[in-house]
Design a protein around this motif. Structure first.
Motif, mmCIF file in Angstrom:
data_model
loop_
_atom_site.group_PDB
_atom_site.id
_atom_site.type_symbol
_atom_site.label_atom_id
_atom_site.label_comp_id
_atom_site.label_asym_id
_atom_site.label_seq_id
_atom_site.Cartn_x
_atom_site.Cartn_y
_atom_site.Cartn_z
ATOM 1 N N MET A 251 0.935 -1.240 -0.032
ATOM 2 C CA MET A 251 -0.009 -0.077 -0.167
ATOM 3 C C MET A 251 0.801 1.218 -0.232
ATOM 4 S SD MET A 251 -2.850 -1.078 -0.164
ATOM 5 C CE MET A 251 -4.092 -2.346 0.444
ATOM 6 N N ASP A 256 -2.482 2.561 -5.643
ATOM 7 C CA ASP A 256 -3.923 2.859 -5.899
ATOM 8 C C ASP A 256 -4.064 3.367 -7.132
ATOM 9 O OD1 ASP A 256 -2.604 5.128 -5.058
ATOM 10 O OD2 ASP A 256 -4.265 6.356 -4.157
ATOM 11 N N SER A 284 -2.583 4.122 4.777
ATOM 12 C CA SER A 284 -3.702 3.660 4.934
ATOM 13 C C SER A 284 -4.791 4.205 3.857
ATOM 14 C CB SER A 284 -4.394 4.079 6.356
ATOM 15 O OG SER A 284 -4.330 5.359 6.793
ATOM 16 N N GLY A 287 -4.937 2.435 0.858
ATOM 17 C CA GLY A 287 -6.001 1.282 1.018
ATOM 18 C C GLY A 287 -7.427 1.668 0.771
ATOM 19 N N ASP A 288 -7.550 2.885 1.368
ATOM 20 C CA ASP A 288 -8.887 3.608 1.204
ATOM 21 C C ASP A 288 -9.520 3.700 -0.130
ATOM 22 O OD1 ASP A 288 -9.026 3.409 4.233
ATOM 23 O OD2 ASP A 288 -8.392 5.342 4.308
ATOM 24 N N ALA A 291 -10.130 0.650 -1.721
ATOM 25 C CA ALA A 291 -11.534 0.207 -1.423
ATOM 26 C C ALA A 291 -12.422 1.165 -2.237
ATOM 27 C CB ALA A 291 -11.583 0.510 0.127
ATOM 28 N N PHE A 333 -7.582 -2.101 5.271
ATOM 29 C CA PHE A 333 -8.479 -2.228 3.906
ATOM 30 C C PHE A 333 -9.239 -3.444 4.059
ATOM 31 C CE2 PHE A 333 -8.331 -5.017 -0.141
ATOM 32 C CZ PHE A 333 -8.996 -4.161 -0.692
#
Length: 421
Positions: A251, A256, A284, A287-288, A291, A333
């Protein structure tokens, strides 16, 4: 004119306050040993910048910060004062930099948290590459790097002894130097260090190869060698005409963005498998962002905030492969995706450590170390603990040795069977 003067005054005042706050924050950080990540200087264990006469003072600096800032001492039933006393007894007659490096590692391992560890002590000798896989309590060579092959290892070799010690016993003993929040991840991370050494460039392995026992003497590297192609954070492809596959190994960086690019080519397929089994985390928010490409509506995520699907979010069915190595932002995630109900999770439990706010510290003698200083909340939006407990998959599917030896991925095969139901 007067109105402009007032606005200008307010802007200047705000600027002065901001500069003052930055100055005070930097001064506070410096006074408390906290530093920026780009300041880290790396040393092998035998060349750390601490002389034997300073071992005790250096350790005391680390201990005081941990005692003041580490938030999980009570939760993890850690007896800090007892650990401190034992360490001081050992330091009292210690003259070796390697011995002190190992003591620091052992101290942080006692904190039982993946994100609490020394940051700048390296192995003097190693074999480059991700070469090891642990299946249960058995350890194998898996897709060895060119360095491992040159050293004499082959794919699917089972390592049964390390320097004359049965592998399981060696891994359990070595785990005292490894920081982790759960027993399964503790074992895995210890096994991954079999091809590394703090004390000798020579390592002897007992191997089972094609059913026959052999002994190999490995000559370890002392320097990393640049490879022709850097490993990508995100790789992808089609498993079949209906199933897409995206492997997210980190990540970090632009994972992303790369995920979105991969999804663009797979978005028309009805099924998607996302693999985070090799993902040890990163940021993080990355990962968001990933998602957002997978959720089906507005969702409350791991930290209590809300995200909405991206413009080109995936519309089909999603299965996520996970395991004991899935940690940090890979774990947040996983929490988001499991609690959203927008994906099915397959594999083994995650590492049990989302990280929270991580701070980097430096002793006055040059040892860098990191500590988590907690979360704004101790649980996810649906009450799952953010530290100390791995996320359980919807379908618990451990890898099988027979499958591995025959070239079959147990967990991926199970995911494909689920999609056929």
């Amino acid at each position: 004119m007067c109105k402009k003067f007032v606005i200008l005054s307010i802007v200047l005042f705000g600027l002065i306050v901001s500069i003052s706050l930055v100055f005070l924050l930097n001064r506070w950080n410096a006074m408390h040993g906290q530093v920026d990540w780009d300041e880290v200087q790396w040393y092998t264990a035998d060349k750390i910048p601490v002389s034997p006469k300073d071992f005790q003072n250096d350790f005391e600096e680390i201990f005081e910060q941990v005692k003041e800032k580490y938030p999980y001492t009570a939760k993890k039933h850690i007896k800090l004062d007892s650990i401190h006393a034992i360490c001081l007894q050992r330091i009292d007659t210690m003259q070796s930099k390697v011995a002190y490096s190992l003591l620091i590692m052992e101290f942080f391992a006692n904190l039982k948290c993946t994100h609490a560890n020394n940051e700048n002590i390296l192995y003097p000798w190693f074999i480059q590459g991700d070469n090891i896989i642990a299946i249960g309590n058995r350890v194998f060579v898996n897709r060895p790097s060119v360095f491992a092959i040159k050293a004499g290892l082959q794919d699917k070799d089972e390592i049964v002894t390390v320097d004359g010690v049965p592998t399981n016993k060696w891994v359990m003993h070595n785990s005292k130097y490894v920081s982790a929040s759960t027993d399964a991840t503790h074992y895995l991370l210890s096994a991954l260090t079999i091809l590394c050494s703090y004390t000798s460039p020579i390592k002897t392995l007992g191997i089972i190869r094609h059913g026959r026992p052999i002994t190999i003497t490995l000559h370890l590297q002392s320097k990393s060698v640049p490879t022709k192609a850097e490993e990508q954070n995100v790789t992808w492809g089609k498993v079949s005409s209906k199933v897409g596959y995206i492997n997210v190994k980190s990540m970090q960086d632009n994972a992303d963005t790369e995920f979105s690019k991969a999804l663009k080519y797979l978005s028309k397929l009805p099924y998607l498998i996302v693999d985070v089994r090799q993902n040890g985390g990163g940021n993080s928010w990355i990962g968001d962002n990933i998602a957002q490409n997978l959720i089906k509506g507005k969702r409350r995520i791991w930290n209590g905030s809300t995200i909405a699907p991206s413009t080109n979010s995936y519309k089909g069915k999603v299965i996520i492969l996970m395991g004991h190595y899935s940690c940090s932002s890979a774990e947040t995630f996983l929490i988001t995706m499991k609690e959203s109900g927008d994906a099915v999770l397959v594999g083994t439990s995650s590492a049990g450590d989302t990280g929270g706010i991580i701070c980097l510290f430096k002793t006055s003698h040059g040892i860098f170390y990191r500590l988590p200083v907690g979360h704004s909340s101790g649980t996810s939006s649906k009450g799952f603990p953010l530290e100390g407990k791995g996320i359980s998959p919807n379908y618990l599917v451990p890898m099988k040795v027979d499958d591995f030896l025959s070239g079959k991925d147990t967990q991926l095969s199970y995911a494909l069977q689920l999609l056929q139901k």
